[in-house]
Design an enzyme around this catalytic site. Structure first.
Site, mmCIF file in Angstrom:
data_model
loop_
_atom_site.group_PDB
_atom_site.id
_atom_site.type_symbol
_atom_site.label_atom_id
_atom_site.label_comp_id
_atom_site.label_asym_id
_atom_site.label_seq_id
_atom_site.Cartn_x
_atom_site.Cartn_y
_atom_site.Cartn_z
ATOM 1 N N TYR A 21 14.587 31.926 4.637
ATOM 2 C CA TYR A 21 13.416 32.539 5.063
ATOM 3 C C TYR A 21 13.181 33.042 6.367
ATOM 4 O O TYR A 21 13.638 32.190 7.340
ATOM 5 C CB TYR A 21 12.116 31.884 4.734
ATOM 6 C CG TYR A 21 11.789 31.791 3.355
ATOM 7 C CD1 TYR A 21 11.264 32.763 2.431
ATOM 8 C CD2 TYR A 21 11.830 30.474 2.893
ATOM 9 C CE1 TYR A 21 10.920 32.754 1.066
ATOM 10 C CE2 TYR A 21 11.425 30.269 1.041
ATOM 11 C CZ TYR A 21 11.285 31.585 0.595
ATOM 12 O OH TYR A 21 10.784 31.220 -0.748
ATOM 13 N N LYS A 39 0.892 -1.081 -0.049
ATOM 14 C CA LYS A 39 -0.056 0.245 0.054
ATOM 15 C C LYS A 39 0.713 1.229 0.041
ATOM 16 O O LYS A 39 1.965 1.035 0.325
ATOM 17 C CB LYS A 39 -0.930 -0.188 1.166
ATOM 18 C CG LYS A 39 -0.132 -0.254 2.557
ATOM 19 C CD LYS A 39 -0.821 -0.329 3.699
ATOM 20 C CE LYS A 39 -0.206 -0.367 5.151
ATOM 21 N NZ LYS A 39 -0.570 -0.790 6.204
ATOM 22 N N MET A 60 10.371 25.066 0.472
ATOM 23 C CA MET A 60 9.541 24.229 -0.437
ATOM 24 C C MET A 60 10.626 23.190 -1.161
ATOM 25 O O MET A 60 10.375 22.056 -1.286
ATOM 26 C CB MET A 60 8.942 24.980 -1.317
ATOM 27 C CG MET A 60 7.698 23.883 -2.313
ATOM 28 S SD MET A 60 6.730 24.846 -3.373
ATOM 29 C CE MET A 60 5.717 25.902 -2.250
ATOM 30 N N ARG A 79 -10.860 0.431 14.337
ATOM 31 C CA ARG A 79 -10.839 1.404 13.247
ATOM 32 C C ARG A 79 -11.933 0.730 12.120
ATOM 33 O O ARG A 79 -12.895 1.454 12.067
ATOM 34 C CB ARG A 79 -9.434 0.946 12.678
ATOM 35 C CG ARG A 79 -9.099 2.071 11.606
ATOM 36 C CD ARG A 79 -7.532 2.159 11.256
ATOM 37 N NE ARG A 79 -7.055 0.874 10.740
ATOM 38 C CZ ARG A 79 -5.883 0.686 10.412
ATOM 39 N NH1 ARG A 79 -4.847 1.671 10.435
ATOM 40 N NH2 ARG A 79 -5.389 -0.284 9.753
HETATM 41 C C1 LIG Z 1 -0.155 -1.707 6.857
HETATM 42 C C2 LIG Z 1 -0.744 -2.776 7.478
HETATM 43 C C3 LIG Z 1 -0.043 -4.033 7.813
HETATM 44 C C4 LIG Z 1 1.310 -4.076 7.788
HETATM 45 O O1 LIG Z 1 1.961 -3.552 9.156
HETATM 46 P P1 LIG Z 1 3.440 -3.343 9.314
HETATM 47 O O2 LIG Z 1 3.505 -2.940 10.606
HETATM 48 O O3 LIG Z 1 3.804 -2.396 8.291
HETATM 49 O O4 LIG Z 1 3.942 -4.619 9.171
HETATM 50 C C5 LIG Z 1 -0.806 -5.241 7.997
HETATM 51 N N1 LIG Z 1 -2.216 -5.387 8.193
HETATM 52 C C6 LIG Z 1 -2.862 -4.282 7.626
HETATM 53 C C7 LIG Z 1 -4.436 -4.148 7.929
HETATM 54 C C8 LIG Z 1 -2.286 -2.864 7.362
HETATM 55 O O5 LIG Z 1 -2.919 -1.773 7.007
#
Ligand SMILES: *Cc1c(COP(=O)(O)O)cnc(C)c1O
Length: 829
Positions: free
Chosen positions: A723, A497, A772, A595
């Protein structure tokens, strides 16, 4: 030439089935690297994670007919194959190659040490290729598998061999010694790195010295004190039997006594005394590592009796070694693999493997020069190359050089390969047209004299000088490390992701697909679509399936996470409308994170919907741990684990079929192995970061963010910077303006001394506020600092965790915050 009978004799194995003996030329250890089925011998290695016996069927189908195995195989299924049965296949591999080595009476250089092995090996090749027909390890092939593959290449036409050896555990060097049996040894140096598996530095040195037990001479530097002591006692113990010593030193009397080292501009002059004679060399490098590597090479050349004049001439021409294969963004949406520093059959094969691994474009193009010094006739050589290109499904060849052009015919016969021929690089560049390249992956691979880096420049997209380098080899090694900690049947889902935690998309997914990871997970459907478009065919879970993306999910066969009744009903409706059945989904349970996810009281209704039709098929049930890395919260984790057990059991029972259950993330894998269940979800650990010190020390650094100095400024006391004029020099100062700012993802809160960067191995604090696109560093204390110098923002020597700590955040945020305008460069070591 070998065949199954002669190999069986060497291995003292049992020939289970024989069906006529064809010639064997190639050793195949990795089923994915099959090129020449008829002449390959597959040795089925067994490790704690992988048992290669499972690939026999597939390889047999592809035409392999010689196997070494250590397990029962259903012989009746493979009537046309020879099977050699041995107790231990790794042992058999070593024994076979050790026996092969015994047939050659040529000088063999064996190189070990902590750093510099590959560079010394490649430089020796550059220095000696005019005098010898050399066989050498491809790239950094120095492991228990790489060394046998290297030594197996020895053929009667070679008259010098150069192999490197690396070990990670006590006991391993004994195997490598038998295989390499070096007559000349080089011990490059000893560092503290990679000490796992060893009690202390002396144990590590003594283990490495085993390589030289039967050598005639050992070249080393006395300036490493522990190394010198160990070498002397090794020498005393073996007496006459052991090697003579050839020591060099910058500090004390030695066979080659270095008197002075003078760096100027881009060169270093090194003066020395050898047999009372003053000598010197000049090399086109100024860093300490290169100086040490060059002196090792110098010592070897002196030992071989090369004339000082010849040595001088060739040292001056040493060139950079591409230690890695780089994948870059190219012109017109293409990808470029630039490997323009050397070329032989071994390294060409490795580069083609890497090219083949790239699924993002359908067209694969190779730009190739003459292969010099192969020891084969051109006709044979280029026929082999043409064969290789065909086996690797290459679509376009641009061949440059007189020799390869003369052998046109071999390539023109390859079906599906379009080829063009040019005599020189200049000739090609003159007619170069960028429009010839679109949506393709281009491998640029040439011998040094062809200067293919000029072609590389034309093909690569001009990059803003801030780049994020991603070490694909490190990702593979990290994945393997976690895999080695899994229970035998636990699957692995890799979290890609947010652009693989900022490190890339299809580039990383290609690698994971290649390594046989079971699942990928992305946050949003469009990330999954991008992977599908880039040729990723493995299952992909989407964690935030929004209704607007259901279409895409169905079309691209992505697998949504279902976390509420609302999402379930909407998705179900869509699936029914599309007329699909058993569409894979993943059920998310909330066990304490609060969540997303179903809670316990939702389960009866959920089960009822899921079992009322055949449109959906639950692929997995999972939950997420809130604090798996924190020992103080272990009670919470255990409670989440119990609740997950209970809830997933209830749901699974109602469904009436088996589903994959998973809850562990990276930290969970190591800290809560009892929760590994059917699958784990590996995220940050794969990218080289773990909250535990022990794991962190075993992981390889993956990402390096680097930039360059745009300008240096001399400041007087009172001069202000940036700045808001928030910082003023109190003494005469030098500042460096570097090309990175908050728009690149460098946190603005690191202004005014909070953040630091590495220049020439020294930390330089940020002064003034981060702008920036740029910021300023105080470099007053850094000698020789110059415009254009490399600046490391984070990497192996300045961990991203440190940067995160300075910014009072976590590495996840830093990594995923690096903006997309920062070009990613991928490489394989
Ligand atoms: C991001 C995520 C992981 C991975 O977690 P890490 O700490 O990076 O290993 C596992 N499960 C879900 C649902 C996640 O969103």
């Amino acid at each position: 030439m070998y065949n199954a009978a002669s190999i069986n004799k060497i291995l003292k194995g049992e020939l289970l089935q024989e069906t006529g003996f064809s010639d064997i030329e190639h050793l195949l250890l990795d089923s994915r690297k099959l090129i020449f089925p008829e002449t390959s011998l597959f040795i089925a290695l067994v490790s704690s994670r992988r048992n290669a016996h499972q690939y026999i069927e597939e390889l047999y189908r592809k035409g392999v007919s010689n196997f070494v195995v250590s397990e029962q195989v259903p012989l009746e299924k493979y009537p046309k194959a020879n099977f050699i049965f041995v107790k231990d296949t790794m042992h058999a591999l070593h024994a076979l190659v050790a026996s092969h080595r015994q047939q050659f009476q040529i000088p063999v250089v064996g190189i070990t040490g902590s750093n510099g092995k590959t560079i010394v090996k490649e430089w020796l090749y550059q220095l000696l290729e005019k005098d010898y027909n050399i066989v050498r390890s491809p790239k950094s092939y120095n492991s228990q598998i790489g060394v046998p593959l290297s030594v197996w290449q020895m053929q009667p036409e070679h008259n010098l061999a150069i192999f490197e050896a690396g070990i990670s555990q006590p006991g391993e060097m004994l195997n490598l010694e038998k295989i390499i049996r070096p007559t000349i040894g080089i011990f490059t140096n000893i560092g503290e790195a990679h000490s796992e598996g060893f009690l202390n530095i002396r144990q590590k040195i003594n283990e490495k010295l085993v390589l030289f037990t039967k050598s005639d001479i050992l070249i080393y530097s006395k300036d490493y004190l522990a190394l010198n002591e160990c070498v002397l006692s090794f020498h005393n113990q073996l007496g006459e039997e052991g090697p003579e010593l050839f020591a060099w030193s910058r500090k004390t009397d030695a066979d080659l006594r270095i008197i002075s080292v003078d760096k100027n501009d881009n060169h270093t002059r090194i003066d020395a005394l050898y047999k009372q004679e003053p000598l010197h060399i000049r090399i086109p490098f100024t860093d300490e590592g290169s100086i040490e590597n060059a002196i090792h090479c110098w010592a070897l050349m002196l030992y071989l009796g090369k004339e000082q004049e010849v040595i001088q001439q060739r040292m001056d021409l040493l060139s950079n070694i591409a230690m890695r294969l780089e994948l870059k963004q190219g012109i017109n949406n293409s990808s470029v693999i630039n490997d323009s520093y050397n070329l032989d059959l071994g390294s060409l094969t490795i580069a083609l493997d890497f090219l083949q691994q790239q699924q993002q474009h359908q067209v694969r193009t190779v730009i190739l020069s003459d292969i010099l010094q192969s020891g084969k006739s051109d006709a044979t050589l280029y026929e082999e190359v043409a064969d290789l290109l065909q086996k690797k499904n290459i679509n376009k060849l641009i061949a440059i050089g007189k020799n390869i052009s003369r052998e046109k015919k071999s390539f023109q016969q390859v079906e599906g390969l379009k080829s063009q021929f040019f005599n020189t690089t200049d000739e090609y560049i003159q007619q170069f047209n960028a429009d010839d390249f679109h949506y393709e992956t281009i491998l640029v691979k040439g011998a040094r004299v062809f200067e293919f880096e000029r072609i590389g420049k034309l093909l690569e997209q001009k990059a803003h000088q801030t780049i994020l380098e991603i070490n694909l080899t490190a990702i593979s090694q990290n994945v393997k490390l976690y895999q080695s900690m899994l229970k035998p049947n636990t699957k692995l889902m890799a979290m890609v992701k947010a652009f693989s935690y900022g490190s890339g998309s299809f580039e990383i997914a290609n690698l994971l697909q290649f390594h046989g990871v079971d699942y990928l997970a992305v946050a949003y459907a469009d990330e999954g679509v991008e992977l599908r478009r880039a040729g990723i065919t493995m299952p992909i879970m989407v964690m935030n399936p929004e209704p607007a993306s259901f279409d895409a999910i169905l079309h691209w066969h992505l697998e949504p996470e279902i976390y509420s009744m609302g999402v379930l009903m909407q998705f179900l409706e869509e699936v029914v409308a599309a007329g699909k059945t058993e569409f894979p989904i993943h059920i998310k349970l909330d066990t304490g994170m609060h969540r997303l996810g179903f809670v316990k009281k939702d389960l009866p209704e959920l089960a009822q919907v899921l079992t009322s039709g055949a449109s959906l098929k639950v692929q997995s049930i999972f939950s997420h741990l809130a604090a798996s890395e924190d020992p103080a919260k272990d009670a919470l984790t255990q409670q989440q684990g119990r609740l997950f057990y209970d809830m997933s059991h209830e749901l699974q029972k109602a469904l009436g079929y088996a589903v994959i259950r998973h809850i562990d993330n990276s930290a969970g894998i190591t800290r809560h192995p009892d929760l590994q269940l059917d699958m784990v979800r590996l995220g940050i650990g794969m990218y080289g970061i773990d909250s535990s010190k022990d794991m962190q020390s075993q992981l390889k650094n993956v990402s390096t963010l680097k930039t360059t100095i745009a300008q240096l400024k001399q400041l007087e006391p009172g001069d202000t910077v940036g700045y808001g004029a928030t910082w003023a020099a109190t003494v005469p100062s030098v500042t460096a303006t570097v090309r990175i700012g908050y728009a690149d993802g460098y946190p603005r809160r690191l202004s005014n001394g909070k953040g630091k960067m590495l220049i020439r191995g020294k930390l330089a604090p940020v002064v003034g506020v981060v702008a920036m696109d740029m910021l300023m560093l105080d470099v007053t204390h850094i000698p020789d600092v110059a415009e254009g110098d490399e600046v490391i923002v984070f990497g192996a020597d300045l961990p991203v965790e440190q940067l995160a700590a300075w910014a009072e955040t976590i590495p996840y945020e830093i990594l995923t915050g690096i903006s997309q305008r920062v070009k990613r460069v991928y490489y394989q070591e």
